[in-house]
Design a protein around this motif. Structure first.
Motif, PDB file in Angstrom:
ATOM      1  N   GLN A  90      15.126  34.598  80.618  1.00 29.32           N
ATOM      2  CA  GLN A  90      15.272  33.321  80.457  1.00 29.32           C
ATOM      3  C   GLN A  90      15.140  32.740  79.015  1.00 29.32           C
ATOM      4  OE1 GLN A  90      12.838  31.732  83.547  1.00 29.32           O
ATOM      5  NE2 GLN A  90      14.047  32.511  85.193  1.00 29.32           N
ATOM      6  N   GLN A  91      13.874  33.232  78.559  1.00 27.70           N
ATOM      7  CA  GLN A  91      13.793  32.872  77.250  1.00 27.70           C
ATOM      8  C   GLN A  91      14.867  33.387  76.087  1.00 27.70           C
ATOM      9  OE1 GLN A  91      11.400  30.641  75.994  1.00 27.70           O
ATOM     10  NE2 GLN A  91      12.214  30.938  73.794  1.00 27.70           N
ATOM     11  N   ALA A  92      15.322  34.589  76.502  1.00 26.46           N
ATOM     12  CA  ALA A  92      16.533  35.098  75.563  1.00 26.46           C
ATOM     13  C   ALA A  92      17.722  34.586  75.673  1.00 26.46           C
ATOM     14  CB  ALA A  92      16.512  36.503  76.039  1.00 26.46           C
ATOM     15  N   LYS A  93      17.912  33.829  76.957  1.00 26.79           N
ATOM     16  CA  LYS A  93      19.297  32.820  77.040  1.00 26.79           C
ATOM     17  C   LYS A  93      18.825  31.735  76.313  1.00 26.79           C
ATOM     18  CE  LYS A  93      20.876  35.159  81.263  1.00 26.79           C
ATOM     19  NZ  LYS A  93      21.251  34.857  82.497  1.00 26.79           N
ATOM     20  N   ALA A  94      17.817  31.157  76.497  1.00 29.66           N
ATOM     21  CA  ALA A  94      17.579  29.850  75.963  1.00 29.66           C
ATOM     22  C   ALA A  94      17.212  29.599  74.686  1.00 29.66           C
ATOM     23  CB  ALA A  94      16.214  28.943  76.919  1.00 29.66           C
ATOM     24  N   SER A  95      16.851  30.568  73.877  1.00 29.46           N
ATOM     25  CA  SER A  95      16.463  30.249  72.489  1.00 29.46           C
ATOM     26  C   SER A  95      17.656  30.729  71.522  1.00 29.46           C
ATOM     27  CB  SER A  95      15.352  31.741  72.172  1.00 29.46           C
ATOM     28  OG  SER A  95      14.915  31.352  70.829  1.00 29.46           O
ATOM     29  N   ALA A 123      21.181  44.103  77.587  1.00 27.79           N
ATOM     30  CA  ALA A 123      21.655  42.828  76.920  1.00 27.79           C
ATOM     31  C   ALA A 123      23.001  42.521  77.487  1.00 27.79           C
ATOM     32  CB  ALA A 123      21.665  42.864  75.647  1.00 27.79           C
ATOM     33  N   ARG A 124      24.070  43.342  77.500  1.00 26.47           N
ATOM     34  CA  ARG A 124      25.289  43.239  77.679  1.00 26.47           C
ATOM     35  C   ARG A 124      25.336  42.614  79.211  1.00 26.47           C
ATOM     36  NH1 ARG A 124      28.985  48.365  78.465  1.00 26.47           N
ATOM     37  NH2 ARG A 124      27.529  48.477  80.408  1.00 26.47           N
ATOM     38  N   ASP A 125      24.953  43.441  80.152  1.00 29.30           N
ATOM     39  CA  ASP A 125      24.766  42.984  81.566  1.00 29.30           C
ATOM     40  C   ASP A 125      24.158  41.769  82.244  1.00 29.30           C
ATOM     41  OD1 ASP A 125      26.331  45.632  81.716  1.00 29.30           O
ATOM     42  OD2 ASP A 125      25.045  46.283  82.904  1.00 29.30           O
ATOM     43  N   ALA A 126      22.996  41.328  81.341  1.00 26.60           N
ATOM     44  CA  ALA A 126      22.335  40.066  81.560  1.00 26.60           C
ATOM     45  C   ALA A 126      22.972  39.095  80.757  1.00 26.60           C
ATOM     46  CB  ALA A 126      20.817  40.294  81.274  1.00 26.60           C
ATOM     47  N   GLY A 127      23.904  39.364  79.954  1.00 24.65           N
ATOM     48  CA  GLY A 127      24.523  37.953  79.301  1.00 24.65           C
ATOM     49  C   GLY A 127      23.276  37.558  78.175  1.00 24.65           C
ATOM     50  N   PHE A 150      14.374  46.660  87.195  1.00 24.25           N
ATOM     51  CA  PHE A 150      15.548  45.341  86.792  1.00 24.25           C
ATOM     52  C   PHE A 150      16.328  44.945  88.032  1.00 24.25           C
ATOM     53  CE2 PHE A 150      14.550  47.117  82.539  1.00 24.25           C
ATOM     54  CZ  PHE A 150      14.175  45.774  81.879  1.00 24.25           C
ATOM     55  N   GLY A 151      16.748  46.040  88.852  1.00 21.50           N
ATOM     56  CA  GLY A 151      17.576  45.946  89.956  1.00 21.50           C
ATOM     57  C   GLY A 151      16.731  44.814  90.911  1.00 21.50           C
ATOM     58  N   GLU A 152      15.488  44.847  91.083  1.00 17.71           N
ATOM     59  CA  GLU A 152      14.743  43.994  92.150  1.00 17.71           C
ATOM     60  C   GLU A 152      14.828  42.657  91.212  1.00 17.71           C
ATOM     61  OE1 GLU A 152      10.838  45.434  93.858  1.00 17.71           O
ATOM     62  OE2 GLU A 152      11.134  47.226  92.334  1.00 17.71           O
ATOM     63  N   GLN A 153      14.720  42.440  90.114  1.00 16.85           N
ATOM     64  CA  GLN A 153      14.068  41.355  89.432  1.00 16.85           C
ATOM     65  C   GLN A 153      15.347  40.524  88.979  1.00 16.85           C
ATOM     66  OE1 GLN A 153      10.804  39.784  88.762  1.00 16.85           O
ATOM     67  NE2 GLN A 153      10.517  41.008  90.598  1.00 16.85           N
ATOM     68  N   VAL A 154      16.388  41.214  88.323  1.00 15.09           N
ATOM     69  CA  VAL A 154      17.318  40.221  87.898  1.00 15.09           C
ATOM     70  C   VAL A 154      18.870  40.961  87.816  1.00 15.09           C
ATOM     71  CG1 VAL A 154      15.711  39.061  86.062  1.00 15.09           C
ATOM     72  CG2 VAL A 154      16.838  41.407  85.750  1.00 15.09           C
ATOM     73  N   LEU A 155      19.011  42.116  87.978  1.00 19.39           N
ATOM     74  CA  LEU A 155      20.083  42.859  88.020  1.00 19.39           C
ATOM     75  C   LEU A 155      20.520  43.935  89.216  1.00 19.39           C
ATOM     76  CD1 LEU A 155      20.833  43.332  84.264  1.00 19.39           C
ATOM     77  CD2 LEU A 155      21.878  41.693  85.377  1.00 19.39           C
ATOM     78  N   PRO A 156      20.810  43.309  90.091  1.00 21.42           N
ATOM     79  CA  PRO A 156      21.026  44.308  91.483  1.00 21.42           C
ATOM     80  C   PRO A 156      21.990  45.402  91.012  1.00 21.42           C
ATOM     81  CG  PRO A 156      20.972  41.982  92.061  1.00 21.42           C
ATOM     82  CD  PRO A 156      20.968  41.997  90.839  1.00 21.42           C
TER      83      PRO A 156
END
Length: 329
Positions: A148-153, A176-180, A242-248
C-alpha cells in the motif's frame, strides 16, 4: 615355442566380442574412480552446503566416493561449461539452479554451454524458500502495508538483493509487476553484504532466502512480511504467503537439482536418480533441511525436474528480456 597365428574367423570373433564389451561399458556407470560433483559457487554457501549434505547418502547408495569440486564464477557458468565438456560416464555430475539453466542463457551473450543440448536432468533436490523482510525499525508490519505504501508513495521503496538477475531479484520484479507497484532494486554482490545494509537501516527491505535470514529473524533484527512459496513454511508458521495476503495464486522461488552430460546413458541416469531419491529420504538429511528451511521437492524424478525447468523458463526468460538484464559476455 611357435605361436600359431589367429585365423581370420578368430580375429573377426574377437573384434565382435570387443565391440560388444565396449557397448556394455558405454551403457554402464564407470565404477573405477570417484564421482566428481561440480558446484558453481564457493565453499560454505547454500549450494555447496546442500551438495555436501547429500553426497554422503548418495555415495553410500552407489558405492562410490563423491568429491565436491567447487568452480565458482560467472553465476555458475564456468562450472556448467566444465560439465558440458565432461565424459558422459556418470563420474561427473553438477549442482544447478534457476540461474544455471534459465537465467544465464539469456543474461550472458557468450555462454560456453547450452543447457537444453548439453545437460540431462537427474532430479530436483531442494526448494530454496525465499521471503520479503524489513529491518526491525521499519514501519511495515504486514506485506499489505508494504505494498500500500509502495502504491501511495511518489518514491519507490528500495529493496536489497544478492545480485542483478538472481532468482531472488526476479521474484521481486514479478511481485512488483503483478502487484502494480514500483520498487527500487539495490543489488549487492552476495547475500551477506545486502543483509548487513538492511540491518543497518541503509536499505529498508530485502528479498532473502530463509537459510540466510533465520538467525536474524529469530533475534528480531529482521521482520519477515511474506514468503514467496505456495504454502507457509514450517519454520515460520506465522508468516503468510503472498497468495494469502495480496496476490492469490502468486508464488516464486529458487530450486536446486542435479544434471549430467546430455549423452549419459539411461541406466546411469536411473542409478543416479535412485540414489538421489534415497538421499532425500535419509532422516539426517530431512532434519538438516528443516534446520535450513529448505523444502524437499514433491518429486525428484527427471520428468518432474524437466517440467519445472521448462515451466519456469517460460516465465523467467521473457521477464529477463523485458528488463534488459545483461550479466556479462
Amino acid at each position: 615355442m611357435k605361436i600359431a597365428k589367429p585365423t581370420r574367423r578368430q580375429v573377426l570373433a574377437g573384434g565382435i566380442a570387443f565391440s560388444a564389451l565396449s557397448v556394455l561399458g558405454s551403457n554402464a556407470m564407470a565404477d573405477d574412480g570417484p564421482v566428481r560433483w561440480i558446484v558453481g559457487y564457493p565453499p560454505g554457501g547454500a549450494t555447496d552446503t546442500i551438495a555436501r549434505l547429500l553426497s554422503a547418502p548418495v555415495s553410500s547408495k552407489i558405492g562410490q566416493t563423491i568429491i565436491v569440486d567447487n568452480r565458482p564464477g560467472a553465476g555458475s557458468s564456468i562450472a556448467a561449461a566444465a560439465l558440458a565438456k565432461s565424459r558422459p560416464d556418470g563420474l561427473t555430475v553438477m549442482a544447478v539452479d534457476n540461474g544455471t539453466l534459465i537465467i544465464n542463457p539469456v543474461a550472458y551473450s557468450n555462454l560456453q554451454y547450452d543447457p537444453d543440448k548439453d545437460f540431462r536432468p537427474i532430479g530436483l533436490y531442494a526448494e530454496v524458500n525465499i521471503l520479503l523482510a524489513v529491518g526491525k525499525d521499519q514501519p511495515y508490519k504486514t506485506v499489505a502495508e508494504f505494498l500500500q505504501q509502495a502504491k501511495a508513495s511518489p518514491n519507490p521503496i528500495a529493496y536489497a538483493s544478492p545480485g542483478i538477475g538472481s532468482p531472488l531479484h526476479l521474484a521481486m520484479e514479478r511481485l512488483a509487476r503483478d502487484a502494480g507497484v514500483k520498487l527500487e532494486h539495490v543489488p549487492y554482490k552476495g547475500m551477506a553484504p545486502a543483509l548487513t545494509d538492511v540491518l543497518a537501516g541503509v536499505v529498508p527491505s530485502i528479498v532473502i532466502d530463509y537459510t540466510t535470514a533465520k538467525e536474524v529473524i529469530r533475534s528480531g533484527d529482521l521482520r519477515p512480511l511474506a514468503v514467496f512459496s505456495e504454502s507457509r513454511l514450517a519454520a515460520l508458521p506465522e508468516v503468510p504467503t503472498f497468495g494469502e495476503q495480496v496476490l492469490p495464486g502468486f508464488s516464486a522461488g529458487a530450486w536446486q537439482g542435479m544434471v549430467v552430460p546430455h549423452d549419459t546413458p539411461d541406466d546411469v541416469v536411473d542409478r543416479l536418480t535412485e540414489a538421489l531419491a534415497f538421499a532425500l529420504q535419509d532422516n539426517g538429511v530431512k532434519k538438516r533441511y528443516d534446520e535450513l528451511g529448505l523444502g524437499i521437492p514433491a518429486s525428484s524424478a527427471p520428468q518432474a525436474f524437466s517440467k519445472r525447468w521448462q515451466d519456469d523458463k517460460a516465465i523467467l526468460q521473457p521477464l529477463i528480456r523485458e528488463l534488459g538484464i545483461k550479466l556479462g559476455q
